[in-house]
Design a protein around this motif. Structure first.
Motif, PDB file in Angstrom:
ATOM      1  N   GLN A 312     124.787 -21.892  10.508  1.00 42.74           N
ATOM      2  CA  GLN A 312     124.418 -22.576  11.402  1.00 42.74           C
ATOM      3  C   GLN A 312     123.986 -23.851  11.249  1.00 42.74           C
ATOM      4  OE1 GLN A 312     123.616 -20.879  13.870  1.00 42.74           O
ATOM      5  NE2 GLN A 312     122.457 -22.355  15.829  1.00 42.74           N
ATOM      6  N   THR A 313     124.074 -24.457  10.138  1.00 45.38           N
ATOM      7  CA  THR A 313     123.492 -25.634   9.621  1.00 45.38           C
ATOM      8  C   THR A 313     124.700 -27.165   9.433  1.00 45.38           C
ATOM      9  OG1 THR A 313     121.540 -27.369   8.144  1.00 45.38           O
ATOM     10  CG2 THR A 313     123.254 -25.119   7.119  1.00 45.38           C
ATOM     11  N   ILE A 314     124.163 -28.540  10.006  1.00 50.01           N
ATOM     12  CA  ILE A 314     124.846 -28.828   9.431  1.00 50.01           C
ATOM     13  C   ILE A 314     124.498 -29.951   8.464  1.00 50.01           C
ATOM     14  CG2 ILE A 314     126.135 -29.236  12.039  1.00 50.01           C
ATOM     15  CD1 ILE A 314     124.074 -31.087  13.060  1.00 50.01           C
ATOM     16  N   ASP A 315     122.978 -30.133   8.120  1.00 45.33           N
ATOM     17  CA  ASP A 315     122.319 -30.471   6.864  1.00 45.33           C
ATOM     18  C   ASP A 315     122.471 -29.701   5.595  1.00 45.33           C
ATOM     19  OD1 ASP A 315     120.413 -31.666   5.336  1.00 45.33           O
ATOM     20  OD2 ASP A 315     118.906 -31.536   6.519  1.00 45.33           O
ATOM     21  N   PRO A 316     123.084 -31.065   5.279  1.00 43.24           N
ATOM     22  CA  PRO A 316     123.385 -30.685   3.552  1.00 43.24           C
ATOM     23  C   PRO A 316     122.348 -29.713   3.053  1.00 43.24           C
ATOM     24  CG  PRO A 316     123.727 -32.546   3.243  1.00 43.24           C
ATOM     25  CD  PRO A 316     123.753 -32.133   4.736  1.00 43.24           C
ATOM     26  N   PHE A 317     121.173 -30.625   2.395  1.00 34.99           N
ATOM     27  CA  PHE A 317     120.777 -29.864   2.265  1.00 34.99           C
ATOM     28  C   PHE A 317     119.932 -29.023   2.562  1.00 34.99           C
ATOM     29  CE2 PHE A 317     119.873 -35.004   2.259  1.00 34.99           C
ATOM     30  CZ  PHE A 317     119.699 -35.436   0.599  1.00 34.99           C
ATOM     31  N   LEU A 318     119.871 -28.531   3.478  1.00 37.51           N
ATOM     32  CA  LEU A 318     119.649 -27.441   3.778  1.00 37.51           C
ATOM     33  C   LEU A 318     120.321 -26.433   3.531  1.00 37.51           C
ATOM     34  CD1 LEU A 318     117.278 -26.046   7.216  1.00 37.51           C
ATOM     35  CD2 LEU A 318     119.597 -24.288   6.141  1.00 37.51           C
ATOM     36  N   ASP A 319     121.283 -26.738   3.060  1.00 35.54           N
ATOM     37  CA  ASP A 319     122.511 -25.141   3.234  1.00 35.54           C
ATOM     38  C   ASP A 319     122.372 -25.339   1.827  1.00 35.54           C
ATOM     39  OD1 ASP A 319     124.735 -24.713   1.996  1.00 35.54           O
ATOM     40  OD2 ASP A 319     126.261 -25.849   3.916  1.00 35.54           O
ATOM     41  N   VAL A 320     122.594 -26.389   0.500  1.00 28.19           N
ATOM     42  CA  VAL A 320     122.152 -26.462  -0.794  1.00 28.19           C
ATOM     43  C   VAL A 320     120.538 -25.415  -1.416  1.00 28.19           C
ATOM     44  CG1 VAL A 320     121.753 -27.591  -2.706  1.00 28.19           C
ATOM     45  CG2 VAL A 320     123.412 -28.395  -1.244  1.00 28.19           C
ATOM     46  N   TYR A 321     119.859 -25.671  -0.770  1.00 26.58           N
ATOM     47  CA  TYR A 321     118.675 -25.219  -0.999  1.00 26.58           C
ATOM     48  C   TYR A 321     118.211 -23.519  -0.112  1.00 26.58           C
ATOM     49  CZ  TYR A 321     116.485 -29.123  -2.996  1.00 26.58           C
ATOM     50  OH  TYR A 321     116.108 -30.452  -3.751  1.00 26.58           O
ATOM     51  N   ALA A 322     119.136 -23.005   1.078  1.00 24.56           N
ATOM     52  CA  ALA A 322     119.323 -22.563   0.703  1.00 24.56           C
ATOM     53  C   ALA A 322     120.232 -21.238   0.237  1.00 24.56           C
ATOM     54  CB  ALA A 322     119.866 -22.240   2.620  1.00 24.56           C
ATOM     55  N   ARG A 323     121.219 -21.381  -0.544  1.00 23.89           N
ATOM     56  CA  ARG A 323     122.054 -21.090  -1.775  1.00 23.89           C
ATOM     57  C   ARG A 323     121.347 -21.027  -2.736  1.00 23.89           C
ATOM     58  NH1 ARG A 323     127.239 -20.593   0.517  1.00 23.89           N
ATOM     59  NH2 ARG A 323     128.113 -21.885   1.535  1.00 23.89           N
ATOM     60  N   LEU A 324     120.482 -22.320  -2.960  1.00 26.19           N
ATOM     61  CA  LEU A 324     119.505 -22.058  -4.148  1.00 26.19           C
ATOM     62  C   LEU A 324     118.489 -20.913  -4.414  1.00 26.19           C
ATOM     63  CD1 LEU A 324     119.386 -23.449  -6.933  1.00 26.19           C
ATOM     64  CD2 LEU A 324     117.604 -24.725  -5.860  1.00 26.19           C
ATOM     65  N   ASN A 325     118.052 -20.451  -2.630  1.00 26.75           N
ATOM     66  CA  ASN A 325     116.792 -19.347  -2.927  1.00 26.75           C
ATOM     67  C   ASN A 325     117.721 -18.259  -2.333  1.00 26.75           C
ATOM     68  OD1 ASN A 325     114.266 -20.485  -1.899  1.00 26.75           O
ATOM     69  ND2 ASN A 325     115.233 -22.444  -1.407  1.00 26.75           N
ATOM     70  N   ILE A 326     118.710 -17.836  -2.206  1.00 25.56           N
ATOM     71  CA  ILE A 326     119.486 -16.873  -2.468  1.00 25.56           C
ATOM     72  C   ILE A 326     120.200 -16.345  -3.767  1.00 25.56           C
ATOM     73  CG2 ILE A 326     121.680 -15.688  -1.315  1.00 25.56           C
ATOM     74  CD1 ILE A 326     121.735 -17.104   0.813  1.00 25.56           C
ATOM     75  N   ALA A 327     120.209 -16.983  -4.421  1.00 22.16           N
ATOM     76  CA  ALA A 327     120.754 -16.904  -5.833  1.00 22.16           C
ATOM     77  C   ALA A 327     119.732 -16.702  -6.741  1.00 22.16           C
ATOM     78  CB  ALA A 327     121.317 -18.435  -6.532  1.00 22.16           C
ATOM     79  N   ALA A 328     118.547 -16.802  -6.074  1.00 23.00           N
ATOM     80  CA  ALA A 328     117.243 -16.965  -7.178  1.00 23.00           C
ATOM     81  C   ALA A 328     116.903 -15.679  -6.651  1.00 23.00           C
ATOM     82  CB  ALA A 328     115.970 -17.862  -7.048  1.00 23.00           C
ATOM     83  N   LEU A 329     116.716 -15.367  -5.298  1.00 20.30           N
ATOM     84  CA  LEU A 329     116.370 -14.228  -5.060  1.00 20.30           C
ATOM     85  C   LEU A 329     117.440 -13.119  -5.616  1.00 20.30           C
ATOM     86  CD1 LEU A 329     115.557 -14.622  -1.439  1.00 20.30           C
ATOM     87  CD2 LEU A 329     114.187 -14.047  -3.339  1.00 20.30           C
ATOM     88  N   SER A 330     118.578 -12.951  -5.818  1.00 19.41           N
ATOM     89  CA  SER A 330     119.594 -12.164  -6.164  1.00 19.41           C
ATOM     90  C   SER A 330     120.083 -11.905  -7.728  1.00 19.41           C
ATOM     91  CB  SER A 330     120.560 -12.194  -5.406  1.00 19.41           C
ATOM     92  OG  SER A 330     121.213 -13.808  -5.546  1.00 19.41           O
ATOM     93  N   ALA A 331     118.897 -13.556  -8.441  1.00 22.85           N
ATOM     94  CA  ALA A 331     119.199 -13.786  -9.496  1.00 22.85           C
ATOM     95  C   ALA A 331     118.663 -11.470 -10.949  1.00 22.85           C
ATOM     96  CB  ALA A 331     118.154 -14.526  -9.911  1.00 22.85           C
ATOM     97  N   ASP A 332     117.811 -11.278 -10.057  1.00 20.76           N
ATOM     98  CA  ASP A 332     117.010 -10.640 -11.415  1.00 20.76           C
ATOM     99  C   ASP A 332     117.752  -9.161 -11.112  1.00 20.76           C
ATOM    100  OD1 ASP A 332     114.921 -11.835 -10.634  1.00 20.76           O
ATOM    101  OD2 ASP A 332     113.720 -10.458  -9.312  1.00 20.76           O
TER     102      ASP A 332
END
Length: 967
Positions: A312-332
Motif C-alpha cells: 500500500q505504501t508510497i513511502d520508501p522508508f516504510l517499505d524498507v523498515y517493513a521488510r526489515l521487520n518481516i526478516a527479523a520476525l521470520s529469521a528464527d
C-alpha cells in the motif's frame, strides 16, 4: 419538448421546497449573550429565532449561508491546521509509531482562534432553526480539542448531548432511561433513520459524532475509565449508526493503544482502516497494526500486516523498515526468509524510484546481514550506505556507528576506531550516545596499539628477508617514497640513495649561456635540479638538516594540534637507503626492542579490552596470543595472571585453574602467585572489602550511604571491582527513583561485563520490560512491608510418608508444662485476659504439613519483594500444577521470611529445598549472595510459636540438630 422540460424542472423544485418546509428545525437551541451598553439595542439574528415563521426562502438562505460562508471555511481551516501538523511530524519506523501522525501540541500552535470565531459567528448571525447549528457546535468542540483546551471541549460536547437529544413536546427526556428507550431497547444515540429528502437536504445529526470526539477528549486527558465506559455504551447501542462504526473502532483502538493492550488495539485498528484519509495513511496504520501484533507476540499476524503495508505504501522508508521487520520476525531458523528480503532490498536500491534512498536501503541490508552474523557483508553495505549518502546527516551517523560495530566484531579495531571517530554522536539515540561515549577513547587507544604492532611486525618480516631481497625491496620502497614526495632520483646518486659520489659546480661552466643569475633558463634548470636532489627546502639557515626544516614548518603550522605533535616528535630521518635500513630490526638488540614494543602494545590493549571495554573474550584472545608468541617474555607472569582473571570472568573455571597451576609451577615466588595462594585475599583486599560493604548497604536498604560510597570508590578504582549482584541491585534502586536512563546504563554494563553470568539474561529481560513504565510502577508499588497474612490451618496427613527417611523423626510432640506457681514479687497490674499460653519449646512431627521457609538477613523490603516475585515465577514454571503461594513475614528488624506452601508433609517440603536450593544463587535470585538467605521447613504450629517469640535462632538450632546434613 422545451416546455415539458421546463415544467419537469419546476415540479422537482416544488417537491424539494415542500419537503424542506416539512423538515423540523434544530430543537430547543438558544443563546444568551451579554452585550456592551452601546450594543444593547442591537439584536442578533439568532436572538430573533421564533419571532417569525421560518419560511422556505428563509430556511434556504440560512442553510446556504451557514454552510458555505462559515462552516465550509472553518472546517477547511481546521483540516489545513491538521495537514500542516502532519507535515511537521517525522516518523521513526524503528520505534512504535504514535497512533496519529500529528501531535496536538503542533495543532494547538495553529490559528484555532479563527475557527472558533467563525463557528461562533455562524451560530449567532443566523437563525437557530438552521440545519447547521449542531454542526457548528461539533466543529467548535473539535477545535477546542485540537487546541488542547480539553475542559472547553468537554462543555461543548456535553451541550450537544443534552441540547440536541430527543424531546417530547419540547421537554427533555432523561437520556438512557426507559422513557427515552426505543422499542424497549436501551439507547443514548440519536436515531438517524430519516426520509430521503431529509438526507439530501440536511447533514446527519452531529450528536452521535460528538460522543466519539468526547471519547477522544477523555483519552487525551488520560481519563481512560470515562472513555472506556462511553465507548462500551455506544458498542451496546443498537441504534448507533452504521456509518460511525469505523470511527468507533478508531477511538477504541486508540484507547487500547494508550493502555498498552496491543493485541486488541491492533484488531480494532484494522477495522478502522477505511477512516484513513489517503492510501499512505492506510499503509501507516497497517504498519502500526503489524507493530502492535509483534509486541503481542503474534508474529504471523504481524508479518501479514507488514506485507499489506508494503503493497500500500508510497513511502520508501516504510517499505524498507517493513521488510526489515518481516526478516527479523521470520529469521528464527528461516535463513531463506532473511535472504529473500535482503534480495528485495538490494533490488530496490537499483530502481530509479529509490535512488534518493539508497543510503537507507543499504543500511537496512546491513542490519539484516548483521542479524545473520555476516559482518563482512554488512561492512560492504554500510560503506555503500555512506557513499550514497548526500544530505541525510542522521543516517550517515548511524551508518558509521553500525560500521564501527561490524568492524569491531571482525576484529578490525583500527577501522572500527576510524569509523567511530566519524560518528556525529549528537544525531544518535540516547542509548547509542552512551555506548559511543564509553568506547570511543578506548578504541582509539587500541587502534594506536595495533598500529604499533603492525608496524613492528612489518619491519620484522622485511628484516627476516635474505640480504639481496631485502636490499631490492628497500630500493623499490625508496623510489616509491621519493615519487610520492615529488623527489626525483638524481643521476649523481647511486641506487643506495643519499651517498653522493660526484659533485658538480652549480655555478660552473655554463657554456654560452652567460652568467648564471642573468640566465632565466639556467636559473629554472638549477631550481629543478635543486628540488630533484634536496626536495622542497625553505630559505632558512641549516637548510640541509631535515630536523631544522621540520622545526621551521612546525612553527609556521596553522594547525595547533599538528604543531604540538611535530614539536614533540623525533626528527624524521633523511629519506635514503641507509635511513630505511637503519629502521629495520636486523641486529639482536633492535629485534629485542621491537619485540618489547609489540609485547607492551598487546598487553596494554588486552587490559583495555578487559577493564575499559569489558570485552573479556577479546582480552582472552590477546592474552593467549601474547603467551604463545612470547613464551619467554618477562611479562609472561602478568599475562597469565590477567588471563586467569579473564577466564574467571567468563566462567571458564577449568581454564582459569589450568593457568593458575602454570603460575604456581613457573613463578612459585612471584607476586601474582602469592595473591592467588592467599585464599582470603578476596576478603582482605581493601578494594574488594569496600565494594562488598557497598553491596551490603544496598541490599539492607541504606541506599544513600551506599550510593555516596560507591561514587567515591568508582572515582579511584573504576569498574574493576564491580560485581553483577551490585550492578543489578543498583539498577533496582534507580528504577525505584524513576531514573530509568541510569538504570538502563547499569543493566547494559552488567550485560557487557558479565556476559556468561546468569544475571546477564535477567538484565536483558529487564531492559525489554523497562520501557513499560506503568507496569514497573505497579510492581514497585508493592515493595512495602506486608502484614503477615493468616495461613489457613491444614489437616495433618496421617498417611504413610517418607518422613522416616529423615535422620531424626520425632513422632510424638514434646510438651513442656509451665509451672503453676508465680513468683511472689511479680506485680499484677491488671486482671489477665484468658488466652492460650504458647508452649515454651518447639515440636516436630514429620507427618505434619510443612512450609518451606527462605529466611533473609538484613535485606531491604525492595529486594525481599523482588525475591518473592522471582520464586513465584520459578514455581509457576516448575510447579505449574501445584498451588504454592508465597507470603512475606517480618520477624524482627533484621530478618524476614518468605513462607511458601504448605506441603503435605516434611518429606515433600524437604525434597523441594534439596532440589531447588542450588538454583537459588545460579538462577532464581543470582543477585542475592548466599550469605543473605537460608532455607528451612516449618509447620504451622512452630510458625505461630516463632512469631510470638520474635526470634528464629532457637528454631534454626533445633532444625540443625535434627537434620545436620540439610539445614
Amino acid at each position: 419538448m422545451h416546455n415539458w422540460k421546463f415544467r419537469h424542472n419546476w415540479i422537482l423544485t416544488g417537491i424539494l421546497l415542500f419537503s424542506c418546509s416539512l423538515i423540523g428545525a434544530q430543537p430547543n437551541t438558544s443563546v444568551e449573550i451579554p452585550k456592551q451598553e452601546k450594543y444593547q439595542n442591537r439584536v442578533l439574528t439568532s436572538e430573533k429565532t421564533g419571532n417569525k415563521k421560518f419560511t422556505i426562502p428563509k430556511r434556504l438562505y440560512n442553510n446556504t449561508v451557514s454552510h458555505y460562508n462559515y462552516y465550509f471555511n472553518a472546517s477547511n481551516k481546521l483540516n489545513d491546521i491538521i495537514s500542516n501538523a502532519k507535515l511537521q511530524h517525522k516518523e521513526n519506523y524503528r520505534e512504535l509509531l504514535p497512533f496519529y501522525n500529528y501531535s496536538l501540541n503542533e495543532t494547538s500552535k495553529g490559528q484555532i482562534d479563527s475557527i472558533i470565531y467563525k463557528c461562533t459567528a455562524g451560530i449567532l448571525l443566523h437563525d437557530l432553526r438552521s440545519d447547521w447549528v449542531d454542526q457548528f457546535y461539533l466543529l467548535l468542540g473539535n477545535a477546542y480539542l485540537h487546541r488542547r483546551d480539553f475542559d472547553s471541549a468537554t462543555y461543548v460536547f456535553n451541550y450537544i448531548n443534552y441540547a440536541f437529544a430527543a424531546k417530547e413536546d419540547g421537554y427533555d427526556l432523561p437520556i438512557g432511561s426507559n422513557v427515552s428507550s426505543k422499542s424497549g431497547a436501551f439507547s443514548i444515540s440519536t436515531d438517524e433513520k430519516r426520509s430521503f429528502w431529509k438526507k439530501i437536504s440536511s447533514p446527519a445529526p452531529a450528536r452521535n459524532e460528538s460522543f466519539l470526539l468526547q471519547a477522544r477528549n477523555f483519552i487525551e486527558q488520560e481519563k481512560m475509565e470515562e472513555a472506556e465506559s462511553l465507548l462500551q455504551i455506544l458498542a451496546a447501542d443498537k441504534f448507533f449508526p452504521e456509518r460511525l462504526k469505523t470511527a468507533w473502532h478508531e477511538q477504541y483502538a486508540y484507547l487500547l493503544y494508550k493502555e498498552r493492550k496491543y493485541d486488541s488495539a491492533a484488531f480494532h485498528l484494522t477495522k478502522a482502516l477505511s477512516n484513513a484519509t489517503n492510501n499512505q495513511e492506510t499503509a501507516r496504520w497497517e504498519y502500526l497494526a503489524a507493530q502492535l501484533y509483534s509486541m503481542a507476540n503474534k508474529d504471523s499476524m504481524a508479518i501479514v500486516w507488514f506485507e499489506k503495508a508494503i503493497k500500500q505504501t508510497i513511502d520508501p522508508f516504510l517499505d524498507v523498515y517493513a521488510r526489515l521487520n518481516i526478516a527479523a520476525l521470520s529469521a528464527d531458523g528461516k535463513k531463506d526468509a532473511v535472504n529473500y528480503h535482503l534480495s528485495q532490498l538490494l533490488s530496490m536500491a537499483k530502481r530509479e524510484k529509490y535512488q534518493a534512498f539508497r543510503d537507507l536501503i543499504y543500511y537496512a541490508a546491513a542490519e539484516l546481514a548483521m542479524s545473520q552474523k555476516n559482518y563482512q557483508q554488512a561492512s560492504g553495505y554500510l560503506n555503500k550506505s555512506i557513499a550514497f549518502n548526500e544530505k541525510n546527516a542522521e543516517q550517515k551517523a548511524r551508518s558509521f556507528y553500525l560500521l564501527s560495530e561490524a568492524l569491531y566484531l571482525q576484529k578490525n579495531y583500527i577501522g572500527a576506531s576510524a569509523a567511530m571517530d566519524s560518528v556525529n554522536a549528537q544525531l544518535l539515540s540516547e542509548k547509542e550516545v552512551l555506548k559511543s561515549g564509553n568506547i570511543k577513547i578506548p578504541l582509539q587507544k587500541i587502534a594506536k596499539g595495533f598500529l604499533a604492532v603492525n608496524r613492528e611486525d612489518s619491519l620484522q618480516r622485511i628484516a627476516a628477508l635474505p640480504t639481496a631481497e631485502r636490499d631490492a625491496y628497500i630500493n623499490n620502497l625508496l623510489k616509491k617514497l621519493r615519487k610520492e614526495r615529488g623527489i626525483k632520483e638524481s643521476d649523481a646518486e647511486v641506487g643506495f640513495g643519499g651517498n653522493i659520489i660526484a659533485t658538480t659546480d652549480l655555478f660552473g661552466n655554463t657554456g654560452s649561456g652567460g652568467f648564471y643569475f642573468t640566465n632565466n633558463s639556467l636559473k629554472t634548470k638549477g631550481l629543478s635540479d635543486f628540488k630533484a636532489k634536496w626536495g622542497n627546502r625553505p630559505n632558512i639557515d641549516n637548510w640541509r638538516r631535515q630536523s631544522a626544516v621540520d622545526r621551521n614548518f612546525s612553527v609556521a603550522s596553522i594547525d595547533t594540534e599538528e604543531k604540538n605533535n611535530k614539536s614533540t616528535a623525533a626528527a624524521a630521518p633523511v629519506l635514503s637507503f641507509s635511513s630505511l635500513q637503519d629502521s629495520l630490526p636486523i641486529t639482536p638488540e633492535k629485534l629485542l626492542t621491537s619485540n618489547n614494543i609489540v609485547t607492551a602494545s598487546l598487553l596494554k590493549n588486552a587490559n583495555i579490552f578487559q577493564y575499559e571495554l569489558n570485552d573479556a573474550v577479546a582480552a582472552i584472545e590477546t592474552y593467549e596470543l601474547l603467551s604463545k608468541r612470547f613464551s619467554e617474555s618477562a611479562e609472561l607472569e602478568d599475562v597469565w595472571f590477567q588471563l586467569q582473571n579473564a577466564y574467571k570472568k567468563t566462567s571458564q573455571i577449568e581454564k582459569a585453574d589450568s593457568v593458575k597451576r602454570l603460575l604456581q609451577s613457573f613463578y612459585p615466588n612471584g607476586k601474582n602467585n602469592k595473591v592467588l595462594l592467599n585464599q582470603g585475599k578476596e576478603k582482605t583486599d581493601p578494594a574488594v572489602a569496600l565494594y562488598q560493604d557497598i553491596y551490603n548497604q544496598f541490599i539492607s536498604g541504606e541506599f544513600e550511604k551506599a550510593l555516596l560510597k560507591k561514587q567515591n570508590a568508582d572515582k579511584q578504582l573504576g569498574s574493576s571491582y564491580w560485581t553483577p549482584q551490585l550492578l543489578y541491585i543498583e539498577s533496582l534502586y534507580y528504577l525505584k527513583k524513576q531514573e530509568d536512563s541510569i538504570a538502563k546504563n547499569k543493566l547494559n554494563n552488567l550485560v557487557s561485563m558479565f556476559k556468561e553470568h546468569p544475571l546477564a539474561e535477567k538484565a536483558k529481560t529487564f531492559l525489554d520490560v523497562i520501557s513499560r513504565r506503568k507496569e514497573i510502577e505497579n510492581y514497585l508499588s508493592q515493595l512495602s512491608i506486608e502484614r503477615p497474612i493468616e495461613i489457613p490451618d491444614k489437616k495433618i496427613d496421617l498417611n504413610s510418608t517418607k518422613a522416616e527417611e529423615l535422620p531424626v523423626a520425632i513422632k510424638e510432640p514434646v510438651k513442656v508444662t509451665v509451672p503453676a506457681a508465680v513468683p511472689a514479687n511479680t506485680a499484677i497490674k491488671a486482671a489477665p485476659v484468658e488466652r492460650a499460653i504458647a508452649p515454651a519449646t518447639y515440636q516436630f512431627n514429620a507427618s505434619d504439613s510443612q512450609f518451606v521457609v527462605i529466611a533473609m538477613y538484613k535485606v531491604d523490603p525492595v529486594f525481599v519483594s523482588e525475591a518473592r516475585n522471582a520464586w513465584n515465577r520459578f514455581n509457576q514454571e516448575r510447579y505449574y500444577n501445584q498451588k504454592l503461594p508465597i507470603s512475606v513475614i517480618r520477624v524482627n528488624e533484621s530478618e524476614q521470611l518468605l513462607i511458601m506452601g504448605p506441603f503435605p508433609n516434611a518429606a515433600e517440603a524437604s525434597t523441594y529445598t534439596d532440589k531447588n536450593r542450588p538454583l537459588a544463587t545460579s538462577r532464581v535470585t543470582p543477585w542475592l549472595e548466599a550469605s543473605k538467605f537460608s532455607f528451612a521447613i516449618i509447620s504451622r504450629y512452630n510458625l505461630d510459636l516463632l512469631l510470638k517469640k520474635g526470634e528464629t535462632d532457637t528454631y534454626w538450632q533445633m532444625l540443625r540438630n535434627l537434620f545436620p546434613d540439610k539445614y
